[in-house]
Design an enzyme around this catalytic site. Structure first.
Site, short mmCIF file in Angstrom:
data_model
loop_
_atom_site.label_atom_id
_atom_site.label_comp_id
_atom_site.label_asym_id
_atom_site.label_seq_id
_atom_site.Cartn_x
_atom_site.Cartn_y
_atom_site.Cartn_z
N SER A 104 0.36 -1.04 0.12
CA SER A 104 -0.20 -0.23 0.40
C SER A 104 1.29 1.06 -0.26
O SER A 104 2.28 1.25 0.82
CB SER A 104 -0.76 0.49 1.01
OG SER A 104 -1.71 -1.07 0.88
N GLY A 105 1.01 1.87 -0.86
CA GLY A 105 1.16 3.48 -0.34
C GLY A 105 0.04 4.29 -0.57
O GLY A 105 -0.55 3.69 0.21
N ASP B 225 6.62 12.98 -10.50
CA ASP B 225 6.72 11.84 -9.56
C ASP B 225 7.93 11.15 -9.44
O ASP B 225 7.90 9.95 -8.83
CB ASP B 225 5.50 11.29 -9.06
CG ASP B 225 5.54 10.87 -7.04
OD1 ASP B 225 6.51 11.56 -6.55
OD2 ASP B 225 4.83 9.84 -7.06
N1 LIG Z 1 3.32 -2.28 -12.12
C1 LIG Z 1 4.21 -3.30 -10.29
N2 LIG Z 1 4.91 -3.72 -10.73
C2 LIG Z 1 5.06 -4.97 -8.98
N3 LIG Z 1 5.18 -4.27 -8.35
C3 LIG Z 1 3.79 -3.16 -8.25
C4 LIG Z 1 4.12 -1.95 -9.30
N4 LIG Z 1 3.45 -1.15 -9.10
C5 LIG Z 1 3.24 -1.31 -7.54
N5 LIG Z 1 4.13 -2.08 -7.21
C6 LIG Z 1 4.34 -2.65 -5.62
O1 LIG Z 1 3.12 -1.96 -4.92
C7 LIG Z 1 3.50 -1.45 -4.12
C8 LIG Z 1 2.27 -0.39 -3.52
O2 LIG Z 1 2.74 1.21 -4.70
P1 LIG Z 1 2.02 1.65 -3.93
O3 LIG Z 1 2.70 2.65 -5.96
O4 LIG Z 1 0.43 1.14 -4.28
O5 LIG Z 1 2.77 2.99 -3.56
P2 LIG Z 1 4.04 3.22 -3.11
O6 LIG Z 1 4.61 3.74 -4.31
O7 LIG Z 1 4.75 2.30 -2.62
O8 LIG Z 1 4.01 4.66 -2.47
P3 LIG Z 1 3.50 6.49 -2.50
O9 LIG Z 1 2.23 5.80 -3.82
O10 LIG Z 1 3.25 6.52 -1.79
O11 LIG Z 1 4.59 6.15 -3.13
C9 LIG Z 1 4.79 -1.05 -3.92
O12 LIG Z 1 5.61 -2.19 -3.04
C10 LIG Z 1 5.40 -1.46 -5.11
O13 LIG Z 1 6.46 -1.63 -5.22
#
Ligand SMILES: Nc1ncnc2c1ncn2[C@@H]1O[C@H](COP(=O)(O)OP(=O)(O)OP(=O)(O)O)[C@@H](O)[C@H]1O
Length: 558
Positions: A36-37, A155
């Protein structure tokens, strides 16, 4: 009712998680939660309509937000879907489900760069410069592609950069756009302003050079395993970014790489080079030539993936092609004294690196052959082979081969070996096509940079893009671009290309809406003047954006 960023984050967290097996839209089945982000939760899903392929579903809870004013129009989602590049995470579709807004993107099995840097930091093992440069070139190519299309990422950070089949994929498009939050503001709330450029704090606006600043921060982080700008609190961090000294790379990295870092982190955005300017710097061009030669050797001259799905056959095919050259190169180099070797490297960097790569291929073949005989061929690894240190072609082999006075050389060989190693196991069709796309991307860029340097034009296309990207889209700029296209293609050619590309553009994301099949055949100008067609595509993008503005749609797109 307007909802603050903090309220929205809380709502996102409160929403229930999807559990394994949960079906979304009768199409996507949740396999696991990736994490989760701040604004979204990411799930690994299988797509039943695409042969059960793995994709990522990002779920953003709408909570109290009004979908009509805060969620993207289908058109904006289509714009995201129209971006296709080997170094950009593919955005497939977006839809509303109950209280959630979902976006579907490509899955990158290698994880994010932030995690990979952390793993390498834990091992206390810096990345070799060759590897860093390859990643950086991929990032530049991806960012250049966006900027040429007047798209700003806003970003860029190591957490938003993923690895797939050993190559970089720039990701996390959409969430901030979808929420209509300018990302620099969203970033400041989420507590990671480390990649924000000085101008974003001074209200002078975000532009393509702000993305370049973030790339500089990322380059520094890959080299040094720490943020380029770090302070104990937010105020100190901002003042460090705005007026603090620019950090330098450790002396183990070349002056040329450090020079690029210094330029990307210039406080004045106008003094920062664009992505395409960096791509035409001699250091980068030399490295790109080496990579291109390597891909040519591996994929075949026609770029049509001569790589088989059998480790031994890959190595044998490569070996057949390279064997004599390799032996000659080994002999030649062994005959030389260290001074001669250094001179050769200076005079012919591309050629010398290629020879090193061939030597590494040769060793890899022998290693694989031995393993085959012993029935010990390792299973294809999903992740980058070089990250795990159990390589079959060990750096120790390479070190014993190279003379001790040349650490730099052995590191580069290690880099080549590791790149090749990632091909030494059965290649999926997808991996093969990624490499093929990578190869043509590099080729196009190298052709462009040669032409640009020859006629003294670097970056015409991107300069146009930057001028337009800082302001909101206006009619005069569109009219100017249309005039340029008309002059380049002639009236007849322009309309043929324009009609065709526009039709293609609307056909690209037919997941949410049905579009009639294009009956137009591809005009010959498409093949004859690809660079002009690219300008027509820019025009179509701008017109669409303008139309979006006129209709009052959110313009977080730029
Ligand atoms: N396309 C993808 N392929 C593999 N893993 C992904 C992908 N997109 C996101 N993730 C993984 O899912 C998790 C959550 O991602 P998300 O982008 O929601 O949050 P974040 O980038 O960790 O935080 P924020 O959005 O606050 O910058 C992270 O561990 C990220 O590495």
């Amino acid at each position: 009712m307007d909802v603050t960023v903090e309220e929205h984050k809380t709502q996102s967290r409160l929403s229930n998680s999807f559990s394994r097996g949960h079906s979304v839209m009768n199409r996507y089945t949740v396999q696991e939660k990736l994490g989760s982000g701040s604004f979204a939760t990411a799930y690994l899903v299988t797509d039943a309509k695409d042969g059960g392929s793995l994709k990522v579903l990002k779920r953003i809870s709408c909570g109290g937000l009004r979908p009509d004013s805060t969620l993207p129009s289908a058109r904006e989602a289509k714009l995201l879907g129209s971006l296709r590049h080997p170094f950009i995470v593919q955005f497939f579709s977006s839809f509303l489900e109950k209280e959630d807004f979902c976006i579907i993107t490509e899955y990158c099995e290698g994880g994010d760069l932030d995690c990979i840097i952390q793993q390498q930091k834990d091992k206390n093992r810096p990345f070799p410069e060759g590897h860093i440069t390859e990643w950086f070139i991929q990032l530049l190519l991806g960012v250049n592609y966006l900027h040429e299309r007047l798209v700003l990422h806003r970003d860029l950070k190591t957490k938003n950069i993923f690895l797939k089949n050993g190559t970089i994929k720039i990701g996390d498009f959409g969430v901030s756009r979808i929420l209509s939050l300018p990302t620099d503001m969203a970033t400041s709330f989420t507590g990671t302003p480390h990649y924000m450029s000085p101008e974003t704090f001074s209200n002078s606006g975000y532009n393509s050079k702000s993305d370049i600043w973030s790339l500089g921060c990322i380059l520094y982080e890959i080299c040094c395993f720490q943020y380029a700008f770090e302070a104990s609190n937010w105020i100190k961090l901002v003042s460090l970014i705005v007026e603090g000294p620019t950090p330098c790379l450790p002396s183990k990295y070349s002056a040329a790489l450090n020079d690029i870092l210094q330029r990307t982190l210039r406080k004045d955005p106008e003094e920062r080079p664009s992505a395409s300017e960096i791509l035409t710097m001699p250091y980068i061009v030399d490295r790109a030539k080496v990579l291109s030669a390597w891909l040519e050797d591996v994929m075949g001259q026609d770029g049509q993936g001569s790589v088989s799905d059998d480790a031994c056959r890959i190595a044998a095919a490569v070996k057949e092609k390279l064997h004599l050259d390799t032996l000659r190169a080994m002999h030649d180099i062994q005959e030389m004294d260290p001074r001669q070797r250094r001179r050769i490297r200076k005079d012919e960097p591309g050629e010398t690196y290629r020879k090193k790569m061939k030597r590494a291929v040769e060793r890899l073949y022998q290693e694989n052959h031995k393993k085959l005989e012993q029935g010990k061929i390792v299973k294809m690894r999903q992740e980058n082979a070089w990250v795990e240190e159990e390589s079959t072609c060990t750096s120790a082999d390479i070190r014993s081969y190279t003379s001790s006075e040349d650490d730099e050389e052995s590191e580069e060989e290690e880099y080549f070996s590791s790149s090749i190693l990632s091909l030494s196991t059965p290649l999926s069709e997808e991996h093969s096509s990624t490499l093929s796309a990578y190869q043509s991307c590099l080729r196009r860029f190298l052709d462009y940079s040669t032409n640009a340097n020859e006629v003294g034009i670097t970056d015409t296309i991107s300069k146009d893009s930057q001028d337009m990207s800082v302001s909101t889209c206006n009619k005069e700029e569109i009219a100017r671009l249309r005039q340029v296209c008309l002059e380049l293609l002639g009236e007849n050619g322009f309309w043929k290309v324009y009609d065709y590309l526009k039709r293609e553009y609307f056909r690209q994301d037919s997941e949410t809406e049905e579009f009639e099949e294009a009956t137009l055949s591809e005009p010959q100008e498409i093949g004859l003047y690809p660079q002009h067609c690219h300008k027509v595509q820019q025009l179509i993008f701008l017109e669409e954006r303008m139309e979006g503005q006129n209709l009052g749609m959110s313009c977080a797109w730029l």
